[in-house]
Scaffold this motif. Structure first.
Motif, PDB file in Angstrom:
ATOM      1  N   LYS A 229       0.866  -1.181   0.000  1.00 21.14           N
ATOM      2  CA  LYS A 229       0.000   0.000   0.000  1.00 21.14           C
ATOM      3  C   LYS A 229       0.900   1.228   0.000  1.00 21.14           C
ATOM      4  N   ILE A 230       0.819   2.028  -1.079  1.00 18.77           N
ATOM      5  CA  ILE A 230       1.815   3.065  -1.327  1.00 18.77           C
ATOM      6  C   ILE A 230       1.147   4.401  -1.611  1.00 18.77           C
ATOM      7  N   PHE A 231       1.716   5.472  -1.055  1.00 20.18           N
ATOM      8  CA  PHE A 231       1.259   6.830  -1.319  1.00 20.18           C
ATOM      9  C   PHE A 231       2.390   7.607  -1.981  1.00 20.18           C
ATOM     10  N   VAL A 232       2.062   8.319  -3.068  1.00 20.22           N
ATOM     11  CA  VAL A 232       3.064   9.080  -3.817  1.00 20.22           C
ATOM     12  C   VAL A 232       2.631  10.538  -3.911  1.00 20.22           C
ATOM     13  N   THR A 233       3.421  11.465  -3.375  1.00 16.02           N
ATOM     14  CA  THR A 233       3.089  12.880  -3.510  1.00 16.02           C
ATOM     15  C   THR A 233       3.466  13.372  -4.904  1.00 16.02           C
ATOM     16  N   GLY A 234       2.750  14.392  -5.376  1.00 13.77           N
ATOM     17  CA  GLY A 234       3.041  14.957  -6.687  1.00 13.77           C
ATOM     18  C   GLY A 234       2.941  13.935  -7.793  1.00 13.77           C
TER      19      GLY A 234
ATOM     20  N   LEU B 105      -2.834   8.384  -4.969  1.00 10.43           N
ATOM     21  CA  LEU B 105      -2.196   9.505  -5.645  1.00 10.43           C
ATOM     22  C   LEU B 105      -2.426  10.804  -4.884  1.00 10.43           C
ATOM     23  N   HIS B 106      -1.659  11.822  -5.257  1.00  7.05           N
ATOM     24  CA  HIS B 106      -1.818  13.155  -4.668  1.00  7.05           C
ATOM     25  C   HIS B 106      -1.873  14.190  -5.779  1.00  7.05           C
ATOM     26  N   ALA B 107      -2.866  15.083  -5.683  1.00 11.63           N
ATOM     27  CA  ALA B 107      -3.010  16.185  -6.642  1.00 11.63           C
ATOM     28  C   ALA B 107      -3.046  17.516  -5.894  1.00 11.63           C
ATOM     29  N   ARG B 108      -2.591  18.559  -6.574  1.00  7.52           N
ATOM     30  CA  ARG B 108      -2.565  19.892  -5.955  1.00  7.52           C
ATOM     31  C   ARG B 108      -3.959  20.480  -5.802  1.00  7.52           C
ATOM     32  N   ASN B 109      -4.847  20.165  -6.732  1.00  3.07           N
ATOM     33  CA  ASN B 109      -6.200  20.728  -6.674  1.00  3.07           C
ATOM     34  C   ASN B 109      -7.196  19.741  -7.293  1.00  3.07           C
ATOM     35  N   GLN B 110      -8.479  20.094  -7.233  1.00  4.34           N
ATOM     36  CA  GLN B 110      -9.537  19.209  -7.697  1.00  4.34           C
ATOM     37  C   GLN B 110      -9.440  18.923  -9.193  1.00  4.34           C
TER      38      GLN B 110
ATOM     39  N   LYS C 180      -4.891  14.704   7.197  1.00  2.00           N
ATOM     40  CA  LYS C 180      -6.099  13.995   7.632  1.00  2.00           C
ATOM     41  C   LYS C 180      -6.577  13.015   6.562  1.00  2.00           C
ATOM     42  N   GLN C 181      -6.547  13.463   5.301  1.00  2.00           N
ATOM     43  CA  GLN C 181      -6.963  12.584   4.209  1.00  2.00           C
ATOM     44  C   GLN C 181      -6.077  11.342   4.132  1.00  2.00           C
ATOM     45  N   ILE C 182      -4.772  11.561   4.264  1.00  2.00           N
ATOM     46  CA  ILE C 182      -3.815  10.449   4.174  1.00  2.00           C
ATOM     47  C   ILE C 182      -4.008   9.489   5.336  1.00  2.00           C
ATOM     48  N   ASN C 183      -4.120  10.037   6.543  1.00  2.00           N
ATOM     49  CA  ASN C 183      -4.271   9.183   7.726  1.00  2.00           C
ATOM     50  C   ASN C 183      -5.587   8.411   7.716  1.00  2.00           C
ATOM     51  N   ASP C 184      -6.617   8.996   7.112  1.00  2.00           N
ATOM     52  CA  ASP C 184      -7.892   8.290   6.997  1.00  2.00           C
ATOM     53  C   ASP C 184      -7.774   7.067   6.082  1.00  2.00           C
TER      54      ASP C 184
ATOM     55  N   ASP D 234       2.328   1.147   3.639  1.00  2.00           N
ATOM     56  CA  ASP D 234       3.606   0.430   3.686  1.00  2.00           C
ATOM     57  C   ASP D 234       4.743   1.363   3.278  1.00  2.00           C
ATOM     58  N   THR D 235       4.467   2.204   2.275  1.00  2.00           N
ATOM     59  CA  THR D 235       5.508   3.086   1.732  1.00  2.00           C
ATOM     60  C   THR D 235       4.914   4.444   1.387  1.00  2.00           C
ATOM     61  N   ILE D 236       5.669   5.497   1.704  1.00  2.00           N
ATOM     62  CA  ILE D 236       5.322   6.839   1.252  1.00  2.00           C
ATOM     63  C   ILE D 236       6.506   7.387   0.464  1.00  2.00           C
ATOM     64  N   ILE D 237       6.226   7.827  -0.753  1.00  2.00           N
ATOM     65  CA  ILE D 237       7.261   8.402  -1.621  1.00  2.00           C
ATOM     66  C   ILE D 237       7.050   9.909  -1.696  1.00  2.00           C
ATOM     67  N   HIS D 238       8.002  10.654  -1.154  1.00  2.00           N
ATOM     68  CA  HIS D 238       7.927  12.110  -1.185  1.00  2.00           C
ATOM     69  C   HIS D 238       8.565  12.594  -2.490  1.00  2.00           C
TER      70      HIS D 238
END
Length: 238
Positions: free
Chosen positions: A3-8, A30-35, A67-71, A76-80
Motif C-alpha cells: 500500500k503506497i502513497f506518492v506525492t506529486g 495519488l496526490h493532486a494539488r487541486n480538484q 487527515k486525508q492520508i491518515n484516513d 507500507d511506503t510513502i514516496i515524497h
C-alpha cells in the motif's frame, strides 16, 4: 502487494512511478494539488485506489492533506516525490522542504520512506540560521539531510533517498539527457523492498551513489531539526 502513497503524482516522475507500481499489482494512492488535477489523473490512472488533494505550498492545506492520508492509511511506503523548480525561494522551501517535513511528522509512520533529492545538491549552500535562503539545489541538500536524520532517529522505518537524474519531464525540460525510465525505476524498486539494512542510503539508478558528506554530521542534523520544528511549530515524533 504493498500500500503506497506518492506525492506529486499527477504528472512527471511521480505519475510514472505510480503507474508502474499499479501495474505491478500494488495499491496506490495519488496526490493532486487541486480538484481539477485530481479529476485529470483519475482519468489517466483509473486503477489508482484514491486521490488526495492539497496544495503543498500552504501549511493549512498540508494539515488537511494529512487527515486525508491518515484516513486512508497506514501505508507500507510513502514516496515524497513532489517538488518545484523555481526562482521563488519561499515557494521552493515550502514545497521541497517544509511539506515533506510536515507530512513525515504528522502522517502515521509507514514501513518505508523514500525522498527525492538531486545530484545538484552536492556543494550547495546550507544556511542553518536562515533555511529558506536557498535555491533548488539547496532544497535537495536539505531533504537529503532530513532523510539522513530520520534514518538515525527512526530505526523502525527504512528511509532512503533517490537522485533520479536529469530526465526529460516537465521539470527537467526537453534538453535533459538522462534515461526517463531509470528516473523512476529506483523508486519503484525501493517501494516494495523489504531490507531495513539499506536505511540512510542515497541511490542513483539502482546503485548507492556519492553525496555531500555534510549531511552525515549529527550536530548539523540536530540543528536542522530544531530549526524546522521552530518554523513549523510541529515537532518530529521521536
Amino acid at each position: 502487494m504493498a500500500k503506497i502513497f506518492v506525492t506529486g503524482s499527477t504528472d512527471g516522475l511521480g505519475f510514472l512511478t505510480a503507474k508502474r507500481l499499479i501495474k505491478e499489482g500494488n495499491e496506490v494512492v495519488l496526490h493532486a494539488r487541486n480538484q481539477q488535477r485530481a479529476e485529470e489523473v483519475k482519468l489517466k490512472l483509473p486503477q489508482a485506489k484514491n486521490v488526495v488533494i492539497g496544495d503543498l505550498s500552504s501549511q493549512v492545506e498540508i494539515e488537511s492533506l494529512v487527515k486525508q492520508i491518515n484516513d486512508l492509511g497506514p501505508f507500507d511506503t510513502i514516496i515524497h516525490n513532489a517538488g518545484v523548480y523555481t526562482g521563488n525561494k519561499k515557494l521552493t522551501f515550502q514545497v521541497n522542504v517544509l511539506a515533506p517535513y510536515l507530512l513525515t511528522a504528522l502522517v502515521k509512520k509507514p514501513k518505508r520512506l523514500i525522498y527525492i533529492s538531486s545530484g545538484m545538491h552536492y556543494g550547495s549552500c546550507l544556511d542553518l540560521k536562515n533555511l529558506s535562503n536557498l535555491d533548488y539545489s539547496g532544497s535537495k541538500l536539505q531533504i537529503l539531510l532530513f532523510a539522513k536524520l530520520l534514518a538515525r532517529l527512526w530505526s523502525d522505518v527504512t528511509t532512503t533517498v533517490v537522485d533520479p537524474g536529469w530526465v526529460p519531464t516537465k521539470m527537467g525540460g526537453p534538453a535533459a539527457n538522462d534515461d526517463l525510465t531509470l528516473g523512476y525505476t529506483t523508486q519503484v524498486w525501493l517501494a516494495t523492498l523489504d531490507d531495513a539494512g539499506i536505511s540512510g542510503t542515497y541511490y542513483h539508478h539502482m546503485k548507492p551513489d556519492r553525496y555531500d558528506s555534510r549531511v552525515d554530521n549529527q550536530a548539523t542534523q540536530n540543528k536542522f531539526l530544531i530549526a524546522l520544528e521552530k518554523i513549523t511549530g510541529v515537532k518530529l515524533p521521536q
